[in-house]
Motif scaffolding. Structure first.
Motif, PDB file in Angstrom:
ATOM      1  N   ASN A 149       0.674  -1.199  -0.092  1.00 30.44           N
ATOM      2  CA  ASN A 149       0.079  -0.074  -0.055  1.00 30.44           C
ATOM      3  C   ASN A 149       0.972   1.271   0.067  1.00 30.44           C
ATOM      4  O   ASN A 149       2.022   1.066   0.594  1.00 30.44           O
ATOM      5  N   PRO A 150       0.553   2.257  -0.656  1.00 30.75           N
ATOM      6  CA  PRO A 150       1.298   3.495  -0.902  1.00 30.75           C
ATOM      7  C   PRO A 150       1.355   3.961   0.758  1.00 30.75           C
ATOM      8  O   PRO A 150       0.302   3.995   1.765  1.00 30.75           O
ATOM      9  N   PRO A 151       2.679   4.289   1.693  1.00 31.34           N
ATOM     10  CA  PRO A 151       2.481   4.542   2.635  1.00 31.34           C
ATOM     11  C   PRO A 151       1.591   5.597   3.391  1.00 31.34           C
ATOM     12  O   PRO A 151       1.682   6.713   2.381  1.00 31.34           O
ATOM     13  N   ILE A 152       0.973   5.844   4.456  1.00 31.04           N
ATOM     14  CA  ILE A 152       0.489   7.131   4.679  1.00 31.04           C
ATOM     15  C   ILE A 152       0.884   7.737   5.909  1.00 31.04           C
ATOM     16  O   ILE A 152       1.266   6.919   6.836  1.00 31.04           O
ATOM     17  N   ILE A 196       4.029   6.378  10.192  1.00 34.99           N
ATOM     18  CA  ILE A 196       3.857   5.572   8.770  1.00 34.99           C
ATOM     19  C   ILE A 196       2.853   4.487   8.826  1.00 34.99           C
ATOM     20  O   ILE A 196       3.397   3.421   9.455  1.00 34.99           O
ATOM     21  N   ILE A 197       1.881   4.683   8.355  1.00 34.20           N
ATOM     22  CA  ILE A 197       0.956   3.560   8.128  1.00 34.20           C
ATOM     23  C   ILE A 197       0.932   2.782   6.797  1.00 34.20           C
ATOM     24  O   ILE A 197       0.808   3.439   5.914  1.00 34.20           O
ATOM     25  N   THR A 198       1.129   1.527   6.984  1.00 34.78           N
ATOM     26  CA  THR A 198       1.072   0.607   5.697  1.00 34.78           C
ATOM     27  C   THR A 198      -0.088  -0.138   5.485  1.00 34.78           C
ATOM     28  O   THR A 198      -1.311   0.269   6.248  1.00 34.78           O
ATOM     29  N   ASP A 199      -0.187  -1.014   4.785  1.00 33.98           N
ATOM     30  CA  ASP A 199      -1.512  -1.770   4.441  1.00 33.98           C
ATOM     31  C   ASP A 199      -1.480  -2.948   5.687  1.00 33.98           C
ATOM     32  O   ASP A 199      -2.696  -3.441   5.669  1.00 33.98           O
ATOM     33  N   GLY A 207      11.815   4.493  12.565  1.00 36.24           N
ATOM     34  CA  GLY A 207      11.435   3.280  11.756  1.00 36.24           C
ATOM     35  C   GLY A 207      10.885   2.079  12.804  1.00 36.24           C
ATOM     36  O   GLY A 207      10.690   0.865  12.195  1.00 36.24           O
ATOM     37  N   GLU A 208      10.958   2.236  14.023  1.00 35.13           N
ATOM     38  CA  GLU A 208      10.327   1.194  14.883  1.00 35.13           C
ATOM     39  C   GLU A 208       8.997   1.061  14.674  1.00 35.13           C
ATOM     40  O   GLU A 208       8.215   1.815  14.620  1.00 35.13           O
ATOM     41  N   ARG A 209       8.452  -0.353  14.758  1.00 38.99           N
ATOM     42  CA  ARG A 209       7.228  -0.734  14.598  1.00 38.99           C
ATOM     43  C   ARG A 209       6.338  -0.260  15.818  1.00 38.99           C
ATOM     44  O   ARG A 209       6.803  -0.478  17.067  1.00 38.99           O
ATOM     45  N   LYS A 210       5.108   0.141  15.411  1.00 37.22           N
ATOM     46  CA  LYS A 210       4.328   0.921  16.550  1.00 37.22           C
ATOM     47  C   LYS A 210       3.570  -0.264  17.409  1.00 37.22           C
ATOM     48  O   LYS A 210       3.151  -1.468  16.663  1.00 37.22           O
ATOM     49  N   PRO A 231       1.861  -5.243  25.806  1.00 38.71           N
ATOM     50  CA  PRO A 231       2.150  -4.688  24.467  1.00 38.71           C
ATOM     51  C   PRO A 231       2.354  -5.567  23.358  1.00 38.71           C
ATOM     52  O   PRO A 231       2.399  -6.899  23.504  1.00 38.71           O
ATOM     53  N   MET A 232       1.622  -5.296  22.294  1.00 43.15           N
ATOM     54  CA  MET A 232       1.588  -6.078  21.215  1.00 43.15           C
ATOM     55  C   MET A 232       1.829  -5.149  19.919  1.00 43.15           C
ATOM     56  O   MET A 232       1.300  -4.107  19.860  1.00 43.15           O
ATOM     57  N   PRO A 233       2.189  -5.827  18.782  1.00 44.20           N
ATOM     58  CA  PRO A 233       2.298  -5.103  17.602  1.00 44.20           C
ATOM     59  C   PRO A 233       0.780  -4.554  17.012  1.00 44.20           C
ATOM     60  O   PRO A 233       0.298  -5.148  17.034  1.00 44.20           O
ATOM     61  N   TRP A 234       1.066  -3.155  16.834  1.00 45.69           N
ATOM     62  CA  TRP A 234      -0.354  -2.638  16.114  1.00 45.69           C
ATOM     63  C   TRP A 234      -0.542  -3.220  14.700  1.00 45.69           C
ATOM     64  O   TRP A 234       0.458  -2.999  13.980  1.00 45.69           O
ATOM     65  N   HIS A 235      -1.755  -3.634  14.435  1.00 49.04           N
ATOM     66  CA  HIS A 235      -1.878  -4.132  13.148  1.00 49.04           C
ATOM     67  C   HIS A 235      -3.455  -4.078  12.949  1.00 49.04           C
ATOM     68  O   HIS A 235      -4.219  -3.987  13.762  1.00 49.04           O
TER      69      HIS A 235
END
Length: 320
Positions: free
Chosen positions: A10-13, A19-22, A31-34, A44-48
């Motif tokens: 997905n084009p990054p948002i 930065i939100i991807t698909d 650059g760390e994952r949210k 804590p868990m990875p946001w998706h």
């Protein structure tokens, strides 16, 4: 500033500092994952987020991600309540679910698309929070002790309440939900479901609008086998969904085998039919599972027990 391999379709948002991807989000600065808090355990868990099949790509406004997820789909960035759908039409073959000025605009960008959806037209939607909406949640329960959770009996999907509680549908019929193990005898009960607009508004009318009628014993897992002990506040949600008068539907309720309500009458406690009523019980000891029973006051009872929802809130651990 940073460079790392991140795969996305997905084009990054760009959304403030993210930065939100698909399917994920990353810090714009590092650059760390949210990460986010697991709505069940607080860990804590990875946001998706997830979406079903379909052309086009995801776009965003301040509070909403919109995309095609089979039909038109969305993800609420405020409640983080899962993926929802606006049924009956698909979003465009190019992105067209555009939120602006309080309106969700959906011009017909399907062009020559022949997908067999009920409606192929341009439309616009406004926010109407009194209407029902339901979501799906693809993350899995990790077996750690549940801190806060609602079980919405016979509901058509998941939903996050205003207080942050994630209510999952049981049985799971509206799509993926966290797989909290629940055991009960389906043969002894029948499902009831009404539209929430027919129930008096209390903030949880969409919980009260469905339920199970019949002698019910439900065994709900709240922790792994070696989790120790804890105490919970348990809230039981009821509503008289079949227009029974006070005195017609009377039953007993047990938690962990202990009677907490004797000769409970929903219509009398709520002040009539179609009105939610919540009964709250503190300091309920739970090692790994909670047992909830709704039983007739006698074998001769003609109107069965009725339960709409179960909400659990952790008080403390190793407390009894």
């Amino acid at each position: 500033v940073w460079d790392r391999p991140i795969k996305y379709n997905n084009p990054p948002i760009l959304h403030h500092g993210e930065i939100i991807t698909d399917n994920a989000a990353y810090s714009l600065a590092t650059g760390e994952r949210k990460h986010t808090a697991d709505p069940l355990t607080g860990e804590p868990m990875p946001w998706h987020y997830t979406r079903a099949y379909g052309c086009n790509y995801n776009i965003a406004s301040e509070y909403l991600l919109s995309f095609r997820s089979a039909a038109a789909g969305f993800y609420d960035l405020v409640t983080k309540g899962g993926t929802g759908n606006l049924g009956g039409f698909k979003s465009g073959c190019t992105s067209n679910l555009i939120a602006a000025g309080g309106v969700l605009n959906a011009p017909d960008y399907t062009r020559t698309c022949q997908c067999s959806y009920q409606n192929q037209t341009s439309l616009a939607l406004i926010h109407m929070p009194e209407l029902e909406y339901w979501t799906t949640n693809a993350f899995e329960w990790n077996g750690e002790r549940v801190r806060q959770l609602g079980i919405n009996l016979n509901a058509p999907g998941d939903r996050v309440a205003a207080d942050g509680t994630l209510w999952v549908d049981f049985p799971s019929v509206g799509g993926k939900s966290p797989d909290v193990p629940i055991e009960f005898s389906a043969a002894s009960v029948r499902g009831l479901r009404r539209h929430a607009l027919t129930i008096e508004s209390t903030g949880h009318e969409w919980v009260a609008a469905s339920g199970f009628a019949g002698p019910l014993k439900l065994h709900m897992k709240l922790a792994g086998e070696a989790a120790g002990s804890a105490s919970y506040t348990v809230k039981l949600h009821f509503a008289e969904l079949e227009d029974k008068e006070p005195g017609e539907r009377i039953f007993n309720v047990r938690l962990q085998g202990r009677e907490v309500l004797r000769a409970f009458d929903i219509a009398r406690a709520a002040g009539g039919a179609d009105r939610p009523v919540v009964q709250t019980f503190a300091n309920i000891g739970v090692k790994d599972a909670l047992t909830v029973e709704c039983l007739p006051v006698s074998p001769q009872a003609k109107v069965p027990p009725l339960l709409s929802g179960i909400e659990v809130i952790l008080e403390n651990q190793d407390s009894y």
